[in-house]
Design a protein around this motif. Structure first.
Motif, mmCIF file in Angstrom:
data_model
loop_
_atom_site.group_PDB
_atom_site.id
_atom_site.type_symbol
_atom_site.label_atom_id
_atom_site.label_comp_id
_atom_site.label_asym_id
_atom_site.label_seq_id
_atom_site.Cartn_x
_atom_site.Cartn_y
_atom_site.Cartn_z
ATOM 1 N N MET A 1 0.825 -1.203 0.000
ATOM 2 C CA MET A 1 0.000 0.000 0.000
ATOM 3 C C MET A 1 0.860 1.255 0.000
ATOM 4 S SD MET A 1 -2.770 1.345 2.765
ATOM 5 C CE MET A 1 -4.061 0.275 2.156
ATOM 6 N N THR A 4 2.048 2.144 -3.341
ATOM 7 C CA THR A 4 0.982 2.680 -4.193
ATOM 8 C C THR A 4 0.661 4.124 -3.836
ATOM 9 O OG1 THR A 4 0.020 0.459 -4.382
ATOM 10 C CG2 THR A 4 -1.392 2.328 -4.972
ATOM 11 N N LEU A 5 0.635 4.415 -2.541
ATOM 12 C CA LEU A 5 0.285 5.757 -2.096
ATOM 13 C C LEU A 5 1.397 6.768 -2.360
ATOM 14 C CD1 LEU A 5 -1.432 4.928 1.323
ATOM 15 C CD2 LEU A 5 -2.550 5.857 -0.705
ATOM 16 N N GLY A 26 -2.842 2.958 7.316
ATOM 17 C CA GLY A 26 -3.311 3.267 5.972
ATOM 18 C C GLY A 26 -4.428 2.330 5.526
ATOM 19 N N MET A 30 -8.269 3.456 4.612
ATOM 20 C CA MET A 30 -8.900 3.124 3.335
ATOM 21 C C MET A 30 -10.215 2.386 3.566
ATOM 22 S SD MET A 30 -7.172 1.238 0.051
ATOM 23 C CE MET A 30 -6.065 2.629 -0.132
ATOM 24 N N SER A 35 -10.294 9.445 1.570
ATOM 25 C CA SER A 35 -9.788 9.618 0.208
ATOM 26 C C SER A 35 -8.275 9.389 0.180
ATOM 27 C CB SER A 35 -10.097 11.030 -0.296
ATOM 28 O OG SER A 35 -9.354 12.003 0.428
ATOM 29 N N ARG A 36 -7.763 9.169 -1.027
ATOM 30 C CA ARG A 36 -6.328 8.922 -1.197
ATOM 31 C C ARG A 36 -5.512 10.111 -0.679
ATOM 32 N NH1 ARG A 36 -2.769 6.141 -4.802
ATOM 33 N NH2 ARG A 36 -0.935 7.380 -5.324
ATOM 34 N N GLU A 37 -5.969 11.329 -0.987
ATOM 35 C CA GLU A 37 -5.232 12.514 -0.559
ATOM 36 C C GLU A 37 -5.195 12.617 0.962
ATOM 37 O OE1 GLU A 37 -7.479 12.452 -2.924
ATOM 38 O OE2 GLU A 37 -6.212 12.835 -4.691
ATOM 39 N N ILE A 39 -5.498 10.132 3.111
ATOM 40 C CA ILE A 39 -4.661 9.042 3.640
ATOM 41 C C ILE A 39 -3.191 9.429 3.554
ATOM 42 C CG2 ILE A 39 -3.951 6.655 3.287
ATOM 43 C CD1 ILE A 39 -6.782 6.063 2.304
ATOM 44 N N ARG A 40 -2.784 9.984 2.428
ATOM 45 C CA ARG A 40 -1.390 10.404 2.274
ATOM 46 C C ARG A 40 -1.008 11.437 3.338
ATOM 47 N NH1 ARG A 40 1.428 10.309 -2.610
ATOM 48 N NH2 ARG A 40 1.840 12.539 -2.361
#
Length: 407
Positions: A1, A4-5, A26, A30, A35-37, A39-40
């Motif tokens: 993960m 990917t992030l 993470g 998820m 959202s992906r942003e 999480i980052r």
């Protein structure tokens, strides 16, 4: 993960002493619907906190007081402090779900109640798993705060509800408190209708939040020019960032509109820029000033990497590709930090607001400003009138019985 992030700097996370904790956090974020942003951002901030502790910070339990201490940054800006506190709250919920917090998972008869309530939310109300998780967290936190594990929830009263909400109000914003109250209302109503709670407790006043209660924060135009002038344009990234911030401040473009621009959006012969306005689902044709045309020509020669991609603004580092709207916010924060100017509290949207205020001060009509900004309604644009203090002073009515010269 993590790979990917963070495709470009994943090694920094995978080789961290808390890599396992970041991976687990993470995955939980998820599964919770972040959202992906987001999480980052949460993983970036958690890594900076846990690496200060070292290997002892991974996999351990944390009390609320210890989390408060770890996520304190005394000299941080208001925005950075708010982001770290948001990560602290998300990480606390993760710890609760893992049984690594003072707020222990509900056990015994109460655990059965929580499971039954979860089934009710899923089967009767049809809530999504991520929404159910938020409801469950609020209920567990409330019961832990209000009732001893050995007591029945039938002992709940008004004082328990008031005590919990008073504590919660000191930790979160009114917008977040609205959600907490909604979760609590639903649970208390459920308990009363099934005879588990002996008095009606769900009549809770929700915090009031008004549309546009805070006017947009516009960066003063002299400060905008100083920020643009501080950008070093000896590199491709410098030319790209300067051109992006120029378009935002001189034409009021949103980050999403910036990244949607393509090479065909600029018509050098007609001297126009075609902007796809995402919110209104329409195209806006803007006339370009001669200085902007020269800047775009210089950017295409000196700042844009060679690529088959048709987007106007690309990543400078390989692999080349289109920017995301979050990258526009990040590059503003980077250039503001490097400028050394007093820009604390401003964001990339402050340039868009500065554009609106500049037009307003030049006498442009509110309807025309709204069309340029891509607002759906005139109400959205009228918020900017609250910032025009000179205009407000002119239209102010005299107070009856007050002398203009009296002290």
């Amino acid at each position: 993960m993590l790979r990917t992030l963070f495709p470009r700097n994943h090694r920094r996370y995978e080789q961290s002493c808390c890599a396992g904790e970041l991976e687990d956090f993470g995955s939980w974020l998820m599964a919770s619907g972040y959202s992906r942003e987001n999480i980052r951002g949460h993983l970036h901030r958690l890594r900076s906190v846990l690496e200060r502790i070292g290997e002892a910070g991974a996999g351990r339990s944390y009390s609320d007081s210890l989390l408060e201490e770890l996520f304190q940054f005394p000299n941080a800006s208001v925005r950075r402090t708010a982001n770290y506190q948001a990560t602290r709250r998300a990480y606390r919920r993760f710890l609760v779900s893992c049984g690594r917090s003072d707020v222990r998972p509900v056990s015994g008869p109460r655990e059965g109640l929580i499971e039954q309530y979860g089934e009710f939310l899923r089967d009767v109300r049809g809530l999504a798993p991520s929404t159910m998780a938020c409801h469950r967290f609020t209920v567990v936190e409330f019961l832990t705060h209000a009732v001893d594990p050995t007591q029945s929830i039938g002992t709940l009263g008004v004082t328990h509800v008031e005590s919990y909400l008073s504590t919660k109000a000191g930790e979160v914003t009114r917008q977040t408190l609205q959600h907490t109250v909604a979760h609590l209302r639903a649970f208390l109503r459920y308990g009363f209708e099934r005879g588990l709670i002996h008095e009606r407790l769900d009549a809770i006043d929700t915090p009031r939040v008004y549309r546009a209660e805070q006017p947009p924060r516009a960066m003063p135009w002299p400060l905008v020019l100083q920020l643009l002038g501080s950008i070093d344009r000896t590199s491709k990234a410098g030319w790209r960032d300067y051109t992006i911030l120029h378009l935002m401040s001189h034409y009021g473009l949103r980050p999403s509109e910036i990244v949607a621009l393509s090479l065909s959006s600029v018509d050098f012969e007609e001297r126009t820029l075609r902007v796809e306005q995402r919110k209104t689902k329409s195209d806006l044709l803007l006339p370009l000033a001669a200085s902007t045309l020269r800047l775009l020509c210089r950017y295409l020669r000196c700042g844009r990497p060679e690529s088959r991609d048709r987007e106007l603004f690309l990543r400078v580092r390989r692999p080349n590709g289109a920017l995301k709207h979050t990258a526009v916010c990040d590059l503003f924060a980077k250039r503001a930090r490097e400028s050394g100017l007093s820009v604390e509290g401003y964001s990339s949207y402050s340039l868009r607001h500065a554009f609106a205020m500049r037009l307003l001060e030049r006498g442009v009509g509110v309807k025309a400003i709204g069309d340029l900004l891509g607002h759906r309604s005139l109400e959205s644009t009228c918020v900017y009138l609250r910032l025009d203090m000179k205009a407000l002073r002119v239209v102010a009515l005299p107070v009856p019985g007050c002398d203009a010269g009296s002290g």
